[in-house]
Design a protein around this motif. Structure first.
Motif, mmCIF file in Angstrom:
data_model
loop_
_atom_site.group_PDB
_atom_site.id
_atom_site.type_symbol
_atom_site.label_atom_id
_atom_site.label_comp_id
_atom_site.label_asym_id
_atom_site.label_seq_id
_atom_site.Cartn_x
_atom_site.Cartn_y
_atom_site.Cartn_z
ATOM 1 N N ALA A 1 0.837 -1.181 0.000
ATOM 2 C CA ALA A 1 0.000 0.000 0.000
ATOM 3 C C ALA A 1 0.878 1.238 0.000
ATOM 4 N N TYR A 2 0.409 2.268 -0.636
ATOM 5 C CA TYR A 2 1.077 3.574 -0.578
ATOM 6 C C TYR A 2 0.040 4.611 -0.205
ATOM 7 N N GLY A 3 0.492 5.718 0.345
ATOM 8 C CA GLY A 3 -0.438 6.781 0.699
ATOM 9 C C GLY A 3 0.317 8.077 0.855
ATOM 10 N N ARG A 4 -0.423 9.151 1.112
ATOM 11 C CA ARG A 4 0.231 10.450 1.306
ATOM 12 C C ARG A 4 0.264 10.786 2.777
ATOM 13 N N PHE A 5 1.405 11.337 3.184
ATOM 14 C CA PHE A 5 1.611 11.650 4.590
ATOM 15 C C PHE A 5 0.724 12.800 5.042
ATOM 16 N N LYS A 6 0.186 12.649 6.243
ATOM 17 C CA LYS A 6 -0.573 13.754 6.834
ATOM 18 C C LYS A 6 -0.286 13.798 8.319
ATOM 19 N N TYR A 7 -0.139 15.000 8.829
ATOM 20 C CA TYR A 7 0.115 15.169 10.249
ATOM 21 C C TYR A 7 -1.051 15.900 10.862
#
Lengths: 435, 298, 316
Positions: A389-395
Motif C-alpha cells: 500500500a502507498y499513501g500520502r503523509f498527513k500530520y
C-alpha cells in the motif's frame, strides 16, 4: 630463538584452540520442550536504529507474548510454539563474519531455526550455506529478488517470509501514475549501493511499462550514509521533474527530508519515499504533508485494523515508548510463519517436530499476521507474496498518519511464479494487466 | 549558467562542512603527530550533545535565537570533557610511540566511543532541526538555499581565521609552533610540552565537536555518523598537507567544488571523486599541497 | 642457515597434520572460523611483511578484494572452479596491479604510505559499488570449488576447502619466513632502520619497497581467494578501509616477530569477537577496543613479544 620459539608457537596455538574447543562443550543442548530460534539483525552501525533494533525489539516482544500465551487470536491456542518455550540467540549482522556467525548459531548454539538478515548482501551469502547445513532458515526483511531467482533456485531449507523488493518499486510506480496520470517526468535520488540501484532500475522500468515515454530529468546516487545532500537537492531543483523517487532509509532518509523540505523541494514536486513509513513517526511534523510514503508491504499504518495490529501497536508503545514500524511487523510475520508451520506439522505431538515436516508445512503456507494474510506463493512455495500500500503523509492532532491510501493486491506488485522481477516488469506485467 | 552557480554554492557549502570536520584533525596531527581516528566519534558526540541540549532547550521554551549559543555550548562541553578524558586517561601514556601505533590507539578509542555513544544515547535518532529552519531561505537565481548553510560558511571562515590567528599571533601559538618544529628543543628551552599537548588535544576535540554540533540540525543524529566523517576528513587533510590549517581549507574547497561539479555534471563518479583527488594530489605532491617536505635523517 | 633445522619451519610443517586432525576433532563451526581466519591471517601476514620494512599499509584490502574478485569472477562468469587456477589468477592479477601501482607507492614512507594505500583501496571500493553487473554492494556468490578435478559436495567440499586453506596458508607462511631470513629480507629490515645507509651500501630502498609491496599484494590476493572460497561470497566490503584496518590491527596485535604470529592473531581476534558478541551483543566493539588498548599498553611488541619476555627470564 630456537627451541623457545617452537614452544611458544605451540603453547599459543594449542592453548587458543583448546580454550575455544573447551568452551563450546559447556553449551547447553536444546531440550525437547524448548524451541530455540537464532536471530540475526543489525545491532550496531547505521542500520541498527531504523531496522535492526525495531526488529530485535519486536522479536523480544512477540516471543515473550507467545511464551506467556498473551498473543492475540488466532495464536492464543498453544503457549510458545506448539507448547514449547521459545528461547533465543541473537547475533549482530554487522560483525563482518556473517557466514561464520550463522554456522556458529546452527552448529554450536544448535538452534532449531534461524530468522534473520536485513542486508541483501548478507542474504545472498547465507542462502547457499543454509542449504548446505540443512537448517530451516527464514529471511524476514532483505529485499533482493536474486535470492531465489539467482542464488538458490531450488530452495529446500530456505524461505523468505516477506515480499521482495520488486513490490516496492512497482507499487510506487502504480501509485504515482494512478494518482497523477499526467506525470511526464521523473527524477531519482537513491543511495549508491545495490538496494538504491535496484530500486531505481525497477521503478523506472515500471514507469516505462505503465506509461511509455516518461522523461528522466536526473538520477542522483549519493554515497550511502553521506548525510549532506545539498548538491543533490540543487541538482533535483535545477532539473525539475513531476515526481522524485527515493528509496533512502534511516538517517539518510531523515536528513534528506529535513534538507529537502527546508529548501522547498517537497513543495515543488511530488516526492515518493518507498521506506518513508520507518521514519514518519520520528520526523512527525518535519515530514512535509502530501509526501508519498510506503512501508515495504502493508505494515505499520498500512496494516489492516484488527486485534493483532492493535495488540502489537499497544504492546510495543508500552514497552519501548515509540511506535512500531515495519521491521517490527516483518519480524513478527516471520515468527508467526514459524509458529503456524511447526504447529501444523506437529499434529498432536509436543515440541519441535521433524524438520522435514515443518518444511512441508511451510511450503505454500498461508498464515495470518498483523499485516494481513500472507501466502508462500512463489519460488516453489518458499517466497512470500503479499500486497502493498502507498499513501500520502498527513500530520494531524500530533499524529503522523496517511491519507489517500491505495492498496495493491499481491498479483499486481509481485511477479507470478517462475518469472524474474525485472523480466516481469519489462513484459508489461504479464498476468496483471487488469490491475 | 544556473548549474555553474549551483556548483559553486553547493561546493562552498560542502567545503565549509568539510573544513569544520577536518580542521581539528589537522591541528592535532600538526602538533602531536597523532592521526586521530577517534575524531569521527568526537564529531558524533558533539552532534549528540547538541541534539540533546537543543531538544531540551526548545521543550523548555526559551528564546529560539539563543539556540545557536546552545550549539556552541554543547561543542565546548563535549570537547572539553572528551578531550581531557582521552588525553589524560589514555594518550599521555603513549607519547613517544610510533605514529602508526598511535593510529591504532585512536582506533581502539574510536571503537570504545562508538559503543559508549550507543550506551548513552541508544540507537534511535535524535533531531535538533529547530535552528536549521530559523534563518529562512535565500533565493539565488530562483534556486532556494537554506540560510543556515550560509551561517555554516561564516562559521567555517571564522574558525579558520581564529585558529590561524591563535597560532600565528599569540604567545601560546608561538609555543605551539616551537613544539611542532622541534619537540626536544622546545622541552630543553623550558616549554611544557605535555601541557601544550593537552591544550592542543582539547582544542582539536572541541573543533570536532563543533563540527558535529553545527551539523546536527541538518541531519538525523544516528549511530555510525562518525565513521563516515573519518575517511572524508582524512582525505581532506592529506590533500591539503597533514598538519597545515591553510591546507585543510584548500583541500576542503578542492574536494567540495569537485564533488558538487560531479553531482551536477557527472553523477556516476561522485562516489570516488574524493579518493581520486587524494591519489592524484599525492602522486604529484607526496606530502600534500601545503606541507613542507621533511629532511631525511641519517 | 646452520645444519640444525629452522624451528619455525619445523613448527609450520608440524602444524599441518595438527590442523588437519583438529579439523576432524573440532566442531564444524569452529573449523570454519579457523579457515576464515587463516585467509584473513594471510592478509595480515602481508601487512606484517611490510611492517618489517617499516611500512604500514592501511589499504591491504585492495589486494585482498582484488584476489577475491579475481577468483570469484573467474568462477562466476568463466566457470573456472579449480582452486589452484583461481589462486594463480588472483596472484597474476594482484602482481600485475601492484607492480604498476608500486612505481607510485614505493616513493612513499610512513603515514603517507598508509594514506595513499588507503585511498587506492577506497577507489577500488567505489568502482565495485558502481559495478551493477557485479552485484554492487551485494556482491555475488561463487560456484563450488574443485580441486584438480576432484569435485566434492556438501560436507566433503567443506573439508576439502579447509585442507586446501591450511596447506596454502602454511606454505605461504613458510615461504615468507625463508624470505625474511634471506639477504633480501634483511635489506627490508635495514630500510626500516635507516634508509639512507642502505643507499650508501649500494642497495636501492625504492626497489626493495617495490618488491615488498608486490609480494605483499600477492599474499593478500591469495588470502582473498581463500576467503572467497570459504565464505562462498564476495562483496566490495573486502576493500573498505575498516577491513584493511583490521589487518593492521591483527599484525600489530600479534607482533612482527614471527610469520606464524599474524595467522594465530587473526584467529584470536575472531574468537575474541565471537565471545564478545555472545556475552555483550550490543557493546562488543567496546570490548574489542579495550582489549586492543590493553595490548598496546602492556605488550607494545604484540603477543609475540611474550617470547622475548620469556627469554629474558631464562637468561637471568
Amino acid at each position: 630463538m630456537h627451541k623457545k620459539t617452537m614452544t611458544t608457537f605451540w603453547t599459543l596455538a594449542l592453548g587458543l584452540l583448546t580454550a575455544a574447543g573447551l568452551s563450546q562443550t559447556g553449551t547447553a543442548h536444546a531440550q525437547d520442550e524448548e524451541i530455540k530460534i537464532g536471530f540475526a539483525m543489525f545491532l550496531s552501525g547505521a542500520a541498527a536504529g531504523p531496522f535492526g533494533v525495531p526488529a530485535r525489539n519486536g522479536a523480544e516482544l512477540v516471543v515473550e507474548a507467545l511464551n506467556k500465551g498473551e498473543f492475540p487470536a488466532p495464536y492464543d491456542g498453544k503457549k510458545g510454539i506448539n507448547g514449547a518455550k521459545i528461547t533465543t540467540v541473537f547475533v549482530d549482522e554487522a560483525s563482518g563474519e556473517v557466514v561464520a556467525d550463522y554456522r556458529k548459531m546452527v552448529q554450536k548454539d544448535e538452534v532449531d531455526l534461524v530468522i534473520g538478515y536485513i542486508s541483501s548482501g548478507n542474504c545472498k551469502a547465507i542462502a547457499p550455506v543454509a542449504e548446505e547445513v540443512e537448517r530451516l532458515t527464514l529471511f524476514f526483511d532483505c529485499g533482493t529478488p536474486q535470492v531465489f531467482e539467482d542464488v538458490v533456485t531450488d530452495p529446500h531449507y530456505l524461505f523468505r517470509t516477506g515480499a521482495h523488493a520488486t513490490l516496492d518499486s512497482v507499487g510506487a510506480a502504480r501509485y504515482l501514475l494512478a494518482d497523477k496520470p499526467d506525470t511526464g517526468s521523473i527524477a531519482g535520488i537513491n543511495q549508491n549501493y545495490a538496494w538504491g540501484q535496484d530500486s531505481w532500475r525497477d521503478f523506472t522500468a515500471a514507469v516505462e511499462a505503465l506509461k511509455p515515454g516518461v522523461e528522466i530529468t536526473t538520477e542522483q546516487f549519493p554515497k550511502i550514509f553521506a548525510g549532506q545532500y545539498g548538491s543533490e537537492i540543487s541538482a533535483l531543483l535545477t532539473n525539475p521533474a513531476d515526481a522524485v523517487h527515493s528509496s533512502f532509509w534511516g538517517g539518510d532518509l531523515e536528513a534528506f527530508v529535513l534538507q529537502g523540505a527546508a529548501r522547498g523541494l517537497f513543495a515543488r514536486t511530488d516526492v515518493i519515499l518507498t521506506t518513508g513509513e520507518s521514519a514518519m513517526h520520528r520526523l512527525a511534523n518535519q515530514m512535509p504533508e502530501g509526501t508519498v510514503i510506503g512501508a515495504r508491504g502493508p505494515h505499520g499504518v498500512f496494516a489492516p485494523e484488527g486485534p493483532m495490529k492493535a495488540w502489537l501497536e499497544k504492546a510495543y508503545m508500552d514497552r519501548y515508548g515509540v511506535r512500531a514500524t515495519y521491521p517490527t511487523y516483518k519480524i513478527t510475520q516471520a515468527i508467526l510463519a514459524a509458529k503456524s508451520a511447526i504447529e501444523m506439522a506437529a499434529g498432536d505431538s509436543m515440541g519441535m517436530p521433524d524438520q522435514e515436516s515443518v518444511i512441508d508445512a511451510l511450503e505454500g503456507l498461508e498464515w495470518e499476521t498483523p499485516s494481513g494474510t500472507v501466502r508462500m506463493g512463489i519460488a516453489n512455495g518458499h517466497q512470500a507474496v503479499q500486497g502493498t500500500a502507498y499513501g500520502r503523509f498527513k500530520y494531524s492532532n500530533g499524529e503522523a498518519t496517511v491519507v489517500d491510501m491505495t492498496r495493491f493486491d499481491a498479483e499486481c506488485v509481485m511477479p507470478p511464479d517462475g518469472m524474474d522481477g525485472l523480466e516481469w516488469i519489462e513484459s508489461g506485467f504479464k498476468g496483471a494487466e487488469d490491475c | 549558467m544556473l548549474t555553474y552557480v549551483a556548483i559553486v554554492l553547493d561546493g562552498l557549502v560542502y567545503a565549509s562542512w568539510l573544513f569544520m570536520v577536518s580542521v581539528g584533525l589537522t591541528l592535532i596531527y600538526g602538533v602531536m603527530k597523532i592521526l586521530n581516528i577517534a575524531h569521527g566519534s568526537l564529531y558524533a558526540i558533539g552532534a549528540y550533545t547538541a541534539a540533546s541540549l537543543v531538544g531540551a532547550y526548545f521543550s523548555a521554551g526559551y528564546v529560539p535565537v539563543l539556540s545557536f549559543a546552545v550549539l556552541v555550548g554543547a561543542a565546548l562541553a563535549a570537547g572539553l570533557v572528551c578531550g581531557l578524558v582521552i588525553e589524560r586517561g589514555v594518550l599521555r601514556f603513549m607519547y613517544g610511540q610510533d605514529e602508526v601505533l598511535m593510529i591504532l590507539v585512536t582506533y581502539a578509542i574510536f571503537l570504545i566511543l562508538e559503543d559508549l555513544i550507543k550506551v548513552f544515547w541508544g540507537v534511535s535518532p535524535y533531531f535538533a532541526f529547530q535552528p536549521y529552519g530559523m534563518l529562512g531561505n535565500f533565493d539565488v537565481m530562483g534556486l532556494p538555499y537554506a540560510g543556515y548553510d550560509f551561517l555554516l560558511m561564516g562559521l567555517a571562515g571564522l574558525t579558520g581565521l581564529g585558529v590561524w590567528w591563535s597560532i600565528n599571533r599569540t604567545r601560546t601559538g608561538h609555543l605551539l609552533t616551537a613544539v611542532i618544529h622541534d619537540r626536544e628543543m622546545s622541552t630543553a628551552m623550558g616549554v611544557n610540552v605535555k601541557r601544550v599537548y593537552t591544550v592542543t588535544f582539547v582544542i582539536g576535540a572541541t573543533l570536532a565537536a563543533l563540527g558535529g554540533a553545527f551539523t546536527a540540525p541538518k541531519i538525523s543524529v544516528t549511530p555510525g555518523i562518525g565513521v563516515e566523517v573519518i575517511v572524508l576528513a582524512f582525505a581532506v587533510v592529506v590533500i591539503g598537507g597533514l598538519g597545515s590549517i591553510g591546507g585543510a581549507m584548500i583541500g576542503a574547497l578542492l574536494v567540495g567544488i569537485l564533488r558538487a561539479a560531479a553531482v551536477h555534471l557527472l553523477p556516476e563518479v561522485e562516489l570516488f571523486v574524493i579518493y581520486a583527488v587524494m591519489a592524484l594530489v599525492l602522486a604529484f605532491r607526496p606530502y600534500g599541497l601545503f606541507a613542507a617536505p621533511e629532511a631525511r635523517k641519517i | 642457515m646452520n645444519r640444525r633445522m629452522d624451528p619455525t619451519l619445523v613448527s609450520l610443517a608440524a602444524a599441518l597434520p595438527v590442523l588437519l586432525v583438529l579439523g576432524y576433532a573440532l566442531p564444524d563451526w569452529l573449523t570454519f572460523y579457523l579457515q576464515v581466519s587463516l585467509a584473513s591471517g594471510l592478509a595480515a601476514l602481508a601487512v606484517m611483511l611490510q611492517m618489517r620494512a617499516g611500512l604500514v599499509n592501511f589499504g591491504q584490502g585492495l589486494y585482498y578484494c582484488l584476489g577475491a574478485y579475481a577468483g570469484g569472477m573467474s568462477g562466476h562468469f568463466l566457470g573456472i572452479t579449480d582452486a589452484l587456477v583461481l589462486l594463480l589468477l588472483a596472484v597474476v592479477l594482484s602482481v600485475a596491479v601492484s607492480f604498476i601501482v608500486g612505481f607510485l607507492v614505493a616513493r612513499y614512507r610512513e603515514i603517507f604510505y598508509a594514506m595513499l594505500s588507503l585511498a587506492l583501496s577506497m577507489i577500488l571500493y567505489g568502482l565495485l559499488v558502481r559495478a551493477e553487473a557485479l552485484g554492487s554492494t551485494d556482491g555475488f556468490n561463487l560456484p563450488s570449488t574443485t580441486f584438480l578435478g576432484y569435485a566434492p559436495e556438501g560436507q566433503a567440499l567443506r573439508e576439502a576447502g579447509y585442507v586446501f586453506t591450511c596447506i596454502v596458508a602454511l606454505a605461504i607462511a613458510a615461504a615468507v619466513h625463508r624470505y625474511l631470513r634471506s639477504p633480501l629480507g634483511a635489506i627490508g629490515e635495514a630500510v626500516r632502520e635507516n634508509e639512507l645507509r642502505v643507499e650508501y651500501l649500494g642497495a636501492s630502498p625504492r626497489y626493495v619497497v617495490h618488491l615488498i609491496y608486490v609480494m605483499a599484494a600477492a599474499i593478500a590476493g591469495i588470502g582473498g581467494v581463500l576467503a572467497g572460497i570459504s565464505v562462498g561470497h564476495v562483496d566490495p566490503n573486502l576493500a573498505y578501509w575498516t577491513t584493511s584496518g583490521q589487518f593492521v590491527f591483527i599484525a600489530l596485535l600479534s607482533g612482527t616477530g614471527n610469520v606464524a604470529a599474524p595467522l594465530i592473531g587473526a584467529f584470536l581476534l575472531v574468537m575474541i569477537r565471537v565471545y564478545a558478541v555472545e556475552y555483550s551483543p550490543y557493546t562488543w566493539q567496546m570490548i574489542l577496543g579495550g582489549v586492543m588498548l590493553l595490548i598496546i599498553m602492556f605488550l607494545p611488541g604484540g603477543l609475540w613479544s611474550l617470547t622475548r619476555l620469556r627469554k629474558k627470564g631464562g637468561l637471568t
